[in-house]
Design a protein around this motif. Sequence first.
Motif, PDB file in Angstrom:
ATOM      1  N   PHE A  36       0.849  -1.103  -0.155  1.00  0.00           N
ATOM      2  CA  PHE A  36       0.047   0.002   0.022  1.00  0.00           C
ATOM      3  C   PHE A  36       0.814   1.306   0.021  1.00  0.00           C
ATOM      4  O   PHE A  36       0.475   2.300  -0.676  1.00  0.00           O
ATOM      5  CB  PHE A  36      -0.957  -0.047   1.168  1.00  0.00           C
ATOM      6  N   SER A  37       1.906   1.325   0.713  1.00  0.00           N
ATOM      7  CA  SER A  37       2.513   2.479   0.790  1.00  0.00           C
ATOM      8  C   SER A  37       3.619   2.627  -0.250  1.00  0.00           C
ATOM      9  O   SER A  37       3.982   3.847  -0.702  1.00  0.00           O
ATOM     10  CB  SER A  37       3.733   2.235   2.006  1.00  0.00           C
TER      11      SER A  37
ATOM     12  N   ALA B  99       2.034   4.379  -3.239  1.00  0.00           N
ATOM     13  CA  ALA B  99       2.061   5.800  -3.153  1.00  0.00           C
ATOM     14  C   ALA B  99       3.128   6.483  -3.435  1.00  0.00           C
ATOM     15  O   ALA B  99       3.416   7.611  -3.852  1.00  0.00           O
ATOM     16  CB  ALA B  99       1.401   6.247  -1.621  1.00  0.00           C
TER      17      ALA B  99
ATOM     18  N   GLN C 163      -6.533   5.716  -0.010  1.00  0.00           N
ATOM     19  CA  GLN C 163      -5.572   6.451  -0.732  1.00  0.00           C
ATOM     20  C   GLN C 163      -5.611   7.999  -0.641  1.00  0.00           C
ATOM     21  O   GLN C 163      -4.584   8.591  -0.744  1.00  0.00           O
ATOM     22  CB  GLN C 163      -5.359   5.841  -2.285  1.00  0.00           C
TER      23      GLN C 163
ATOM     24  N   LYS D 156       0.058  11.588  -6.826  1.00  0.00           N
ATOM     25  CA  LYS D 156      -1.258  11.522  -6.024  1.00  0.00           C
ATOM     26  C   LYS D 156      -2.622  11.717  -6.871  1.00  0.00           C
ATOM     27  O   LYS D 156      -3.381  11.039  -6.490  1.00  0.00           O
ATOM     28  CB  LYS D 156      -1.174  12.656  -4.943  1.00  0.00           C
TER      29      LYS D 156
ATOM     30  N   ALA E  28      -4.987   2.797  -7.827  1.00  0.00           N
ATOM     31  CA  ALA E  28      -5.728   1.603  -6.847  1.00  0.00           C
ATOM     32  C   ALA E  28      -6.504   0.694  -7.670  1.00  0.00           C
ATOM     33  O   ALA E  28      -6.619  -0.533  -7.325  1.00  0.00           O
ATOM     34  CB  ALA E  28      -6.576   2.360  -5.864  1.00  0.00           C
TER      35      ALA E  28
ATOM     36  N   GLN F  18     -10.271   0.941  -1.388  1.00  0.00           N
ATOM     37  CA  GLN F  18      -8.932   1.300  -1.591  1.00  0.00           C
ATOM     38  C   GLN F  18      -8.716   2.880  -2.015  1.00  0.00           C
ATOM     39  O   GLN F  18      -7.879   3.713  -1.584  1.00  0.00           O
ATOM     40  CB  GLN F  18      -8.150   0.539  -2.597  1.00  0.00           C
ATOM     41  N   THR F  19      -9.680   3.309  -2.704  1.00  0.00           N
ATOM     42  CA  THR F  19      -9.400   4.627  -3.246  1.00  0.00           C
ATOM     43  C   THR F  19      -9.675   5.701  -1.852  1.00  0.00           C
ATOM     44  O   THR F  19      -9.015   6.635  -1.978  1.00  0.00           O
ATOM     45  CB  THR F  19     -10.749   4.972  -4.296  1.00  0.00           C
TER      46      THR F  19
ATOM     47  N   ARG G 239       0.698   6.008   5.962  1.00  0.00           N
ATOM     48  CA  ARG G 239       0.157   4.805   5.188  1.00  0.00           C
ATOM     49  C   ARG G 239       0.450   3.307   5.759  1.00  0.00           C
ATOM     50  O   ARG G 239      -0.397   2.762   5.847  1.00  0.00           O
ATOM     51  CB  ARG G 239       0.898   5.001   3.669  1.00  0.00           C
TER      52      ARG G 239
ATOM     53  N   ASP H 284       0.790  10.564   3.578  1.00  0.00           N
ATOM     54  CA  ASP H 284       2.033   9.918   3.291  1.00  0.00           C
ATOM     55  C   ASP H 284       2.767   9.267   4.269  1.00  0.00           C
ATOM     56  O   ASP H 284       3.299   8.122   4.213  1.00  0.00           O
ATOM     57  CB  ASP H 284       3.043  10.625   2.538  1.00  0.00           C
TER      58      ASP H 284
ATOM     59  N   SER I  97      -2.710   1.296   6.913  1.00  0.00           N
ATOM     60  CA  SER I  97      -2.957   0.029   6.091  1.00  0.00           C
ATOM     61  C   SER I  97      -2.997  -1.126   6.938  1.00  0.00           C
ATOM     62  O   SER I  97      -3.789  -2.012   6.986  1.00  0.00           O
ATOM     63  CB  SER I  97      -1.932  -0.215   4.880  1.00  0.00           C
TER      64      SER I  97
ATOM     65  N   TYR J  66      -4.116   8.356  -7.926  1.00  0.00           N
ATOM     66  CA  TYR J  66      -4.082   7.492  -6.894  1.00  0.00           C
ATOM     67  C   TYR J  66      -5.449   6.300  -7.184  1.00  0.00           C
ATOM     68  O   TYR J  66      -5.332   5.210  -7.137  1.00  0.00           O
ATOM     69  CB  TYR J  66      -4.319   7.921  -5.410  1.00  0.00           C
TER      70      TYR J  66
END
Length: 423
Positions: free
Chosen positions: A135-136, A139, A342, A144, A151, A338-339, A350, A347, A354, A147
């Motif tokens: 997940f991190s 990104a 994100q 951004k 995702a 997920q959207t 994350r 940042d 997560s 995203y």
Amino acid sequence: MAKTDPYAALRIKEFNIFLLVRFVLVFGWSMQFIVIEWQVYSITKDPLYLGIIGLMEIIPAFTMALFAGHIVDQKEKRNLLAKCIAAFSLISLGLFLLTWDEIVADWSTKTILYAIYAFVFFGGFLRSFFGPTIFSLVALIVPKKIYPNAATWSTSTWKAAAVLGALFGGFFIHWIGVDKTLCIIFIFVLTSLILVFQIKKKPILNPKIGEPIKESLKVGVRFVFNNKAILGALTLDMIAVLFGGAVALLSVFAQDILEVGSQGFGILNASVSLGSIFSMFMTTYLPISKNAGKKLLASIFGFGLCIIAFGLSDVFWISVLALFLSGATDGVSMVIRQTILQLKTPDNMRGRVSAVNSMFVGSSNELGAFESGVAAKIMGPVVAVVFGGTMTLITVLTIGIKNPVLRNLDLTKDIEAHENEEA
């Protein structure tokens, strides 16, 4: 808002490498899960032991999740993912040896079963790191403003790998046996380990490196529980997945109810993921940001209806269709969730956010598998699946009424804000 580019994330070379790594890894992991379920039920003929597989994975995955999130936020993501994959390769190798007759010919069924559970337990420990790390890392690879698109493609790739892994898992059991299938899985995991080094190391964006673990975890949990959009989405999905875990009983339906053997077992598993892939690819062309909350509620309600239909069916093609539609509705809910994560997660948090997500949703898959196994033991598999689907419907209706923030959630402004920020 500018016209949506459905291939925006795919125009980034490193993101494509990331997708390939994820595909190969999940393909092997999915095959392994299918083979383990088949093997455990084949040697025990008791659905309760299938439920214990989920329990053995959820214990370490749940208890280690927050600590793993803290570590992920403190460490470089590419190398951390490589270490996780390397450790997972040892699990795949161990499971292969456990099914090799020359190794376990003189072992008792109980000994083999306990050894399988031990490897699953170790896998649950690793899984607590996999989710936050991936997940991190996403990104850090894409801007951004794309995203949501990233995702969607990342989740679609995961599901595509899952469907092929499930499909080939069932077929390979039939074609070459359990032991050789697990050997192939080991090769796939090693391949993903090689590929991950094609991704460059990423900067650590956390300004609080060395922050005490206790304080770090409190900040992460507090953020999630104070954000009603995130908390509502995670709670809804957690309870729905917990009670809608019919997939854990597919080996029972394939062998004892539908009587379709290992190939039918693979098709049943694959149909779920095929439905998810279909819906997730559609969302790249038909964004779900507007009225996202209502769409999330509707998709999970549809999921519950499909689970009930599967439980009541004794016709193979109807069961396949019900599972396909359950996957399609579940795919929409995954993309929306997920959207949300994100877009609304800073940042530097994350990994921890997560991790909380994995505690809510990821762990509920295994707990749902355990619930399904116990329910099937007590009520029988058909009643257990119908009960789970009914509880999902009740959950959606309750949360839809009680949580207006989630019900009225719209992500359009969040996406516009990121586009203006990076313009």
